[in-house]
Write a protein that holds these residues in place. Sequence first.
Motif, short mmCIF file in Angstrom:
data_model
loop_
_atom_site.label_atom_id
_atom_site.label_comp_id
_atom_site.label_asym_id
_atom_site.label_seq_id
_atom_site.Cartn_x
_atom_site.Cartn_y
_atom_site.Cartn_z
N LYS A 281 -40.29 -10.61 -7.02
CA LYS A 281 -39.88 -10.35 -8.40
C LYS A 281 -41.04 -10.19 -9.37
N PRO A 282 -42.13 -10.96 -9.23
CA PRO A 282 -43.25 -10.75 -10.17
C PRO A 282 -43.83 -9.34 -10.14
N MET A 283 -43.65 -8.62 -9.03
CA MET A 283 -44.18 -7.25 -8.96
C MET A 283 -43.57 -6.36 -10.03
N TRP A 284 -42.34 -6.72 -10.48
CA TRP A 284 -41.66 -5.88 -11.46
C TRP A 284 -42.24 -6.02 -12.86
N GLU A 285 -43.16 -6.97 -13.04
CA GLU A 285 -43.93 -7.01 -14.29
C GLU A 285 -44.66 -5.69 -14.48
N GLY A 288 -41.97 -2.12 -13.09
CA GLY A 288 -40.89 -1.76 -14.00
C GLY A 288 -41.27 -0.82 -15.11
N ALA A 289 -42.54 -0.42 -15.16
CA ALA A 289 -43.02 0.39 -16.29
C ALA A 289 -42.28 1.72 -16.43
N ASP A 290 -41.82 2.30 -15.32
CA ASP A 290 -41.17 3.61 -15.35
C ASP A 290 -39.64 3.53 -15.37
N PHE A 291 -39.10 2.32 -15.55
CA PHE A 291 -37.65 2.15 -15.46
C PHE A 291 -37.08 1.59 -16.77
N ASP A 292 -35.76 1.72 -16.91
CA ASP A 292 -35.06 1.18 -18.05
C ASP A 292 -35.20 -0.35 -18.10
N ARG A 293 -35.48 -0.88 -19.27
CA ARG A 293 -35.72 -2.32 -19.40
C ARG A 293 -34.52 -3.16 -18.97
N LYS A 294 -33.32 -2.68 -19.28
CA LYS A 294 -32.13 -3.45 -18.90
C LYS A 294 -31.99 -3.53 -17.39
N ALA A 295 -32.30 -2.44 -16.70
CA ALA A 295 -32.21 -2.44 -15.24
C ALA A 295 -33.24 -3.40 -14.65
N VAL A 296 -34.45 -3.41 -15.21
CA VAL A 296 -35.49 -4.31 -14.72
C VAL A 296 -35.10 -5.76 -15.01
N LYS A 297 -34.47 -5.99 -16.15
CA LYS A 297 -34.05 -7.35 -16.50
C LYS A 297 -33.05 -7.89 -15.48
N LYS A 298 -32.16 -7.03 -14.98
CA LYS A 298 -31.21 -7.46 -13.94
C LYS A 298 -31.94 -7.86 -12.66
N ILE A 299 -32.98 -7.12 -12.34
CA ILE A 299 -33.78 -7.46 -11.16
C ILE A 299 -34.41 -8.83 -11.33
N ASN A 307 -27.94 -10.25 -4.77
CA ASN A 307 -27.99 -9.77 -6.15
C ASN A 307 -29.22 -8.90 -6.40
N TYR A 308 -30.29 -9.28 -5.77
CA TYR A 308 -31.55 -8.53 -5.97
C TYR A 308 -31.41 -7.11 -5.41
N THR A 309 -30.93 -6.98 -4.18
CA THR A 309 -30.81 -5.64 -3.59
C THR A 309 -29.79 -4.79 -4.35
N THR A 310 -28.75 -5.42 -4.89
CA THR A 310 -27.80 -4.69 -5.73
C THR A 310 -28.48 -4.15 -6.98
N ALA A 311 -29.30 -4.99 -7.60
CA ALA A 311 -30.02 -4.57 -8.80
C ALA A 311 -31.02 -3.45 -8.49
N ILE A 312 -31.66 -3.52 -7.35
CA ILE A 312 -32.61 -2.46 -6.96
C ILE A 312 -31.85 -1.16 -6.73
N SER A 313 -30.69 -1.24 -6.08
CA SER A 313 -29.91 -0.04 -5.80
C SER A 313 -29.48 0.65 -7.08
N SER A 314 -29.24 -0.13 -8.13
CA SER A 314 -28.78 0.45 -9.40
C SER A 314 -29.86 1.30 -10.08
N LEU A 315 -31.11 1.14 -9.67
CA LEU A 315 -32.20 1.89 -10.28
C LEU A 315 -32.08 3.38 -10.01
N THR A 316 -31.49 3.74 -8.87
CA THR A 316 -31.45 5.14 -8.47
C THR A 316 -30.11 5.78 -8.77
N ARG A 317 -29.22 5.09 -9.41
CA ARG A 317 -27.91 5.67 -9.72
C ARG A 317 -27.98 6.51 -10.97
#
Length: 317
Positions: A281-285, A288-299, A307-317
């Motif tokens: 999870k710390p890697m998303w600090e 996450g620069a290229d992604f929506d903040r709300k999506a990164v917050k879920k991660i 829950n983590y893999t679900t949140a990652i999957s939502s990044l590409t939807r």
Amino acid sequence: MRNDSDFPLMAAPLQGFTESPFRHFHAEIYGTGAMNVTYFSPFLRLEKGDVRPRDMREISTPLNGNHQLIPQIIFKNPEEFTLLVDKIKSAGHTSIDLNMGCPFVPQVRKGRGAGMLSHPDVIEEIGNLMAEMPDITFSLKMRLGTASPREWQPLVDIINRMPLEHVTIHPRTASQQYGGELHTDEFSEFSSALIHPVIFNGDITTPSMIDSLRERHPSIKGIMAGRGLLMRPSLFNEWTENREWPREERIEKLLQLHNAIFNHYRLTLTGGDAQVLSKIKPMWEYFGADFDRKAVKKILKANSLTNYTTAISSLTR
């Protein structure tokens, strides 16, 4: 494609981020072996009088087999320096980078990292020891000072006498940590006074910035990127290819990198969901620069691997 093999690209060490899984999979997925890229390990240090076992594992793992790695050390006196060098030599490494730039306050107060810059007598002792170790290639990473960007001035002659392959300069002071202005005028003055090749490090986040740096500082012999490379793992590819990747291409590769690191941790860590999540999870600090903040917050809020893999999957939807 650029043909610039005399301008090395270096991946800076960041504690907790650029460990061997990141380096291995970054080299594999981005093909850095063909781009003159060198990776530096997070610093090795002493704990209870000896090198931490996990640090030795970090520089000895087979994961290092696909990239050029230089271990970095942090120390406060000649005794610590000598012990660290001997341990690294015993692991088969012949190149070592000296950390005189870490701004972490507890280390600085003990005279390590950027704290070493306040002890020119110790630096001179270290230089004398280095001269007695011709089988080791040394380099140095440093800041301009601890509080003032002109604290480098009384150190120039000492550093010039040290047997160094290059000096990497982050043009901030330790008190600035990783924010505030880069002291580029002081960098220019310092680099001009050094006889060693100078590498620029600090706030390199886009490929065009590398070209801008070379125009402003034509004497630099390479660049080192840390946080910028974590935010944009394709940074070196884009500069080498002389094209800026579209966002979709950057994201596709970044997720490949993430998935490889994540799967590695899932397969090798035995402490359950919490341990794996504490590593990834710390890697998303930075990721996450290229992604929506709300999506990164879920991660970042995920408390299970499901829950983590679900949140990652939502990044590409």
